[in-house]
Design a protein around this motif. Structure first.
Motif, short mmCIF file in Angstrom:
data_model
loop_
_atom_site.label_atom_id
_atom_site.label_comp_id
_atom_site.label_asym_id
_atom_site.label_seq_id
_atom_site.Cartn_x
_atom_site.Cartn_y
_atom_site.Cartn_z
N LYS A 170 0.81 -1.28 -0.03
CA LYS A 170 0.00 0.07 -0.14
C LYS A 170 0.91 1.27 0.12
O LYS A 170 0.51 2.15 -0.65
CB LYS A 170 -0.91 -0.01 1.19
CG LYS A 170 -2.10 -1.09 1.12
CD LYS A 170 -2.80 -1.02 2.43
CE LYS A 170 -3.99 -2.14 2.50
NZ LYS A 170 -4.61 -2.23 3.65
N PHE A 174 1.79 2.91 -3.13
CA PHE A 174 0.72 3.86 -3.99
C PHE A 174 0.35 5.13 -3.28
O PHE A 174 -0.55 5.70 -3.64
CB PHE A 174 -0.48 2.90 -4.20
CG PHE A 174 -0.14 1.85 -4.97
CD1 PHE A 174 -0.22 1.80 -6.49
CD2 PHE A 174 0.30 0.42 -4.40
CE1 PHE A 174 0.43 0.62 -7.14
CE2 PHE A 174 0.61 -0.69 -5.05
CZ PHE A 174 0.67 -0.51 -6.33
N GLU A 175 1.18 5.45 -2.25
CA GLU A 175 0.77 6.75 -1.56
C GLU A 175 0.66 7.94 -2.23
O GLU A 175 -0.14 8.74 -2.05
CB GLU A 175 2.16 6.96 -0.50
CG GLU A 175 1.60 8.09 0.54
CD GLU A 175 2.79 8.28 1.62
OE1 GLU A 175 2.63 9.14 2.63
OE2 GLU A 175 3.80 7.42 1.58
N ASN A 176 1.43 7.93 -3.57
CA ASN A 176 1.06 9.13 -4.19
C ASN A 176 0.59 8.88 -5.70
O ASN A 176 1.48 9.29 -6.71
CB ASN A 176 2.60 9.96 -4.20
CG ASN A 176 2.47 11.39 -4.73
OD1 ASN A 176 1.03 12.07 -4.84
ND2 ASN A 176 3.21 12.10 -5.74
N SER A 177 0.06 8.03 -5.72
CA SER A 177 -0.67 7.32 -6.88
C SER A 177 -2.28 7.65 -7.07
O SER A 177 -2.88 8.07 -5.92
CB SER A 177 -0.39 5.96 -7.27
OG SER A 177 0.97 5.38 -7.06
N VAL A 178 -2.69 7.70 -8.09
CA VAL A 178 -4.20 8.08 -8.42
C VAL A 178 -4.66 6.98 -9.32
O VAL A 178 -4.04 6.36 -10.29
CB VAL A 178 -4.38 9.51 -8.83
CG1 VAL A 178 -5.66 9.53 -9.68
CG2 VAL A 178 -4.34 10.64 -8.04
N LEU A 195 -7.44 1.36 -0.10
CA LEU A 195 -6.63 2.77 -0.42
C LEU A 195 -7.18 3.83 0.04
O LEU A 195 -8.62 3.76 0.17
CB LEU A 195 -6.24 2.97 -1.80
CG LEU A 195 -5.23 1.68 -2.26
CD1 LEU A 195 -5.31 1.90 -3.87
CD2 LEU A 195 -3.97 2.13 -1.72
N GLU A 251 -8.89 9.63 -1.27
CA GLU A 251 -8.35 10.60 -1.86
C GLU A 251 -7.34 10.22 -2.95
O GLU A 251 -7.23 11.03 -4.05
CB GLU A 251 -7.56 11.74 -1.00
CG GLU A 251 -6.56 11.06 -0.36
CD GLU A 251 -7.01 10.79 1.01
OE1 GLU A 251 -6.09 10.52 2.15
OE2 GLU A 251 -7.99 10.47 1.15
N ASN A 252 -7.12 9.20 -3.04
CA ASN A 252 -6.24 8.39 -4.16
C ASN A 252 -6.95 7.79 -5.30
O ASN A 252 -6.68 7.31 -6.51
CB ASN A 252 -5.39 7.41 -3.49
CG ASN A 252 -4.32 7.85 -2.86
OD1 ASN A 252 -4.62 8.33 -1.60
ND2 ASN A 252 -3.01 7.76 -3.14
N LYS A 288 -3.48 17.26 -7.84
CA LYS A 288 -2.74 16.40 -7.00
C LYS A 288 -1.32 15.90 -7.48
O LYS A 288 -0.54 15.43 -6.51
CB LYS A 288 -3.37 15.13 -6.67
CG LYS A 288 -2.98 14.16 -5.83
CD LYS A 288 -3.96 13.22 -5.66
CE LYS A 288 -3.54 12.06 -4.42
NZ LYS A 288 -3.47 12.66 -3.38
N PRO A 318 0.03 13.30 -9.02
CA PRO A 318 0.77 12.12 -8.49
C PRO A 318 1.95 11.68 -9.05
O PRO A 318 2.25 11.96 -10.40
CB PRO A 318 -0.70 11.32 -8.68
CG PRO A 318 -1.25 11.51 -9.83
CD PRO A 318 -1.01 13.13 -9.68
#
Length: 208
Positions: free
Chosen positions: A36, A39-43, A59, A62-63, A86, A88
């Motif tokens: 997980k 994918f902290e800065n994924s959309v 998740l 907001e993602n 965002k 990403p």
């Protein structure tokens, strides 16, 4: 004394076995957390299938930029500004399931036009982003009986693969996960149970 010693040794063995038995579960949870974190800065862009990442609390919401009935054209109109804001590192796109059901003369051609526009705009407005184009999920035979156009999923996936090559984005085939885990379909034969999303995320983590 000998009996006491034997009982003591058996007790130690059982405790050790229990500890070993619990270890994999802990490791599995830690592995899920590690995945997980990738994918902290994924959309994730998509329809209600993608929305399941947030609904099942896999998740953060907001993602996830997705909703029931979303098509490539809808996603472009509804989420492009939020995606740009965002900024990403990665965007994972799963679209097509609803596009193929559109009541137009050539839904596949419209899908290609709208998806190309979406990807071109993402590349223009977020230049450093990595774009991942995912294959459309298979559905059950019961779902195909209800919506015959789902028979075209393989054709759409071939189109997606070709588009990924033309647009220089990464294509990820996730159909195998579905085929290997048919018990994880939801009742409608289109959506999926919570357990499926962990497998899906793990598959994507191998592509980053």
């Amino acid at each position: 004394m000998k009996k006491i010693m034997i009982c003591f040794l058996i007790g130690i063995l059982l405790i050790g076995t229990a500890a070993c038995g619990n270890k994999p579960a802990g490791n599995e949870a830690a592995e899920d957390d590690d995945i997980k974190a990738q994918f902290e800065n994924s959309v994730f862009l998509g329809d209600s299938i993608t929305e399941g990442f947030a609904f099942n609390e896999i998740l953060p919401s907001e993602n996830i930029m997705a909703g029931a009935g979303a098509t490539a054209g809808y996603v472009y109109e509804e989420y492009m500004d939020d995606l740009v804001d965002k900024k990403p590192d990665n965007v994972f796109i799963l679209l097509g399931s609803d596009d193929m059901l559109m009541p137009v003369d050539d839904p596949k051609a419209l899908f290609e036009i709208d998806l190309t526009k979406l990807i071109d705009q993402i590349k223009e407005k977020v230049p450093d982003i990595k774009i991942y184009l995912q294959s459309i999920m298979p559905v059950t035979q019961e779902a195909i009986k209800q919506y015959p156009r789902y028979k075209e999923i393989d054709e759409y996936n071939q189109l997606l693969k070709e588009m990924a090559g033309k647009l220089s984005v990464t294509y990820v085939d996730i159909a195998a996960i579905v085929n290997e885990n048919p018990d994880l379909f939801a009742e409608d034969g289109v959506h999926f149970k919570k357990e499926f999303y962990q497998l899906w995320l793990k598959k994507l983590s191998e592509s980053i």
